[in-house]
Enzyme design. Structure first.
Site, mmCIF file in Angstrom:
data_model
loop_
_atom_site.group_PDB
_atom_site.id
_atom_site.type_symbol
_atom_site.label_atom_id
_atom_site.label_comp_id
_atom_site.label_asym_id
_atom_site.label_seq_id
_atom_site.Cartn_x
_atom_site.Cartn_y
_atom_site.Cartn_z
ATOM 1 C CE LYS A 14 64.506 45.384 -13.733
ATOM 2 N NZ LYS A 14 65.041 46.382 -13.679
ATOM 3 C CG ASP A 140 62.214 47.841 -10.243
ATOM 4 O OD1 ASP A 140 61.881 49.209 -10.099
ATOM 5 O OD2 ASP A 140 62.706 47.039 -9.915
#
Length: 284
Positions: A14, A140
């Site tokens: 990401k 996350d």
């Protein structure tokens, strides 16, 4: 009859397209506003269901992380404990993403493990239930479990799906290990960016509140970012050390990569608003 190996489960990286720090909570965690987008560069995992409860991990990164600390094994064990599943799994990790660096590789590996084993073990937890398990392991992890580009608030756990553009990125991984804990504990870290509505944030120039501090302390990050800014709008992801430049065309990103100084490591990837993990989940 031995179980077949279920192959090619992706764990994408990401980028934080922006990262704002709005304050520090009483528990020491920071209030954030950030925008997550996946890129089409992934670790890959294979899984085999076993009848005994052992969890075995094979990795091309053997010895880097103790088994007790490995997020993949912790994720699998958490799913076992939550569901009471009495079998186990043999897991193979092909680690392709840089370790650390702000790309979320460890969190993504854990998320893919939860999603894949929930399917292969037939434990039938909902996405929300998997995200709750994931959040206990790392802030996350839920975004990787949900699998869509997201605006995140709080400590990163409150997610809202968004559809930013999907440009091409040149990602540089400087030869520096930045400790996330050290960054967030540093007294020089700005913690007073005003909270803004998502529409405002999506339409204004994007920035990373950790970048100035990290650049001042890590010359390798400063050098990589300085080089990249010559070619494209660029910033740091997460707490670093990785930096990324944004290009509208793949060819532009590849042309910049071809000029990358030999002492730097980089790769080109495209932004993705839907995680390849979600696509893989729909296949046998």
């Amino acid at each position: 009859m031995p179980a077949a190996i279920s192959r090619n489960w992706p764990a994408p990286a990401k980028l934080n397209l922006f990262l704002h720090i709005n304050g520090r909570r009483a528990d020491g965690y920071h209030e954030l506003q950030t925008l997550f987008q996946f890129i089409d560069c992934c670790d890959m995992l294979d899984f085999k269901v076993t009848e005994t409860p052992e969890l075995i991990l094979h990795s091309n990164m053997s010895g880097v992380v103790a088994d007790s600390d490995n997020l993949i094994l912790r994720a699998a064990k958490s799913l076992q404990q939550t569901t009471g599943f009495n079998g186990g799994a043999e897991i193979w990790l092909d680690k392709r993403l840089p370790m650390g660096g702000g790309l979320g590789g460890g969190s993504s590996d854990a998320a893919t493990t939860l999603v894949a084993l929930n399917k292969l073990w037939h434990t039938q937890l909902s996405t929300e239930e998997l995200a709750k398990i994931g959040l206990k392991l790392g802030a996350d992890i839920p975004v990787f479990i949900h699998g869509f580009a997201a605006f995140a608030e709080g400590v990163g756990e409150r997610l809202q799906a968004v559809n930013p553009g999907e440009p091409w990125y040149l990602v540089i991984a400087p030869d520096a290990h930045v400790s996330t804990a050290d960054v967030f504990q540093d007294p020089l870290l700005p913690r007073d960016t005003p909270k803004l509505a998502i529409d405002t944030l999506m339409s204004q120039p994007w920035a990373n509140d950790c970048q100035k501090l990290v650049v001042s302390k890590y010359p390798q990050v400063a050098k990589a970012l300085g080089w990249l800014l010559e070619y494209a709008p660029s910033r740091m992801t997460g707490t670093g050390a990785c930096v990324f430049g944004e290009f509208t065309q793949q060819q532009q990103a590849l042309a910049a990569l071809a000029k990358l100084p030999s002492e730097m490591q980089g790769f080109v990837a495209q932004g993705m608003n839907l995680s390849p993990l979600i696509t893989r989940l729909s296949h046998p």
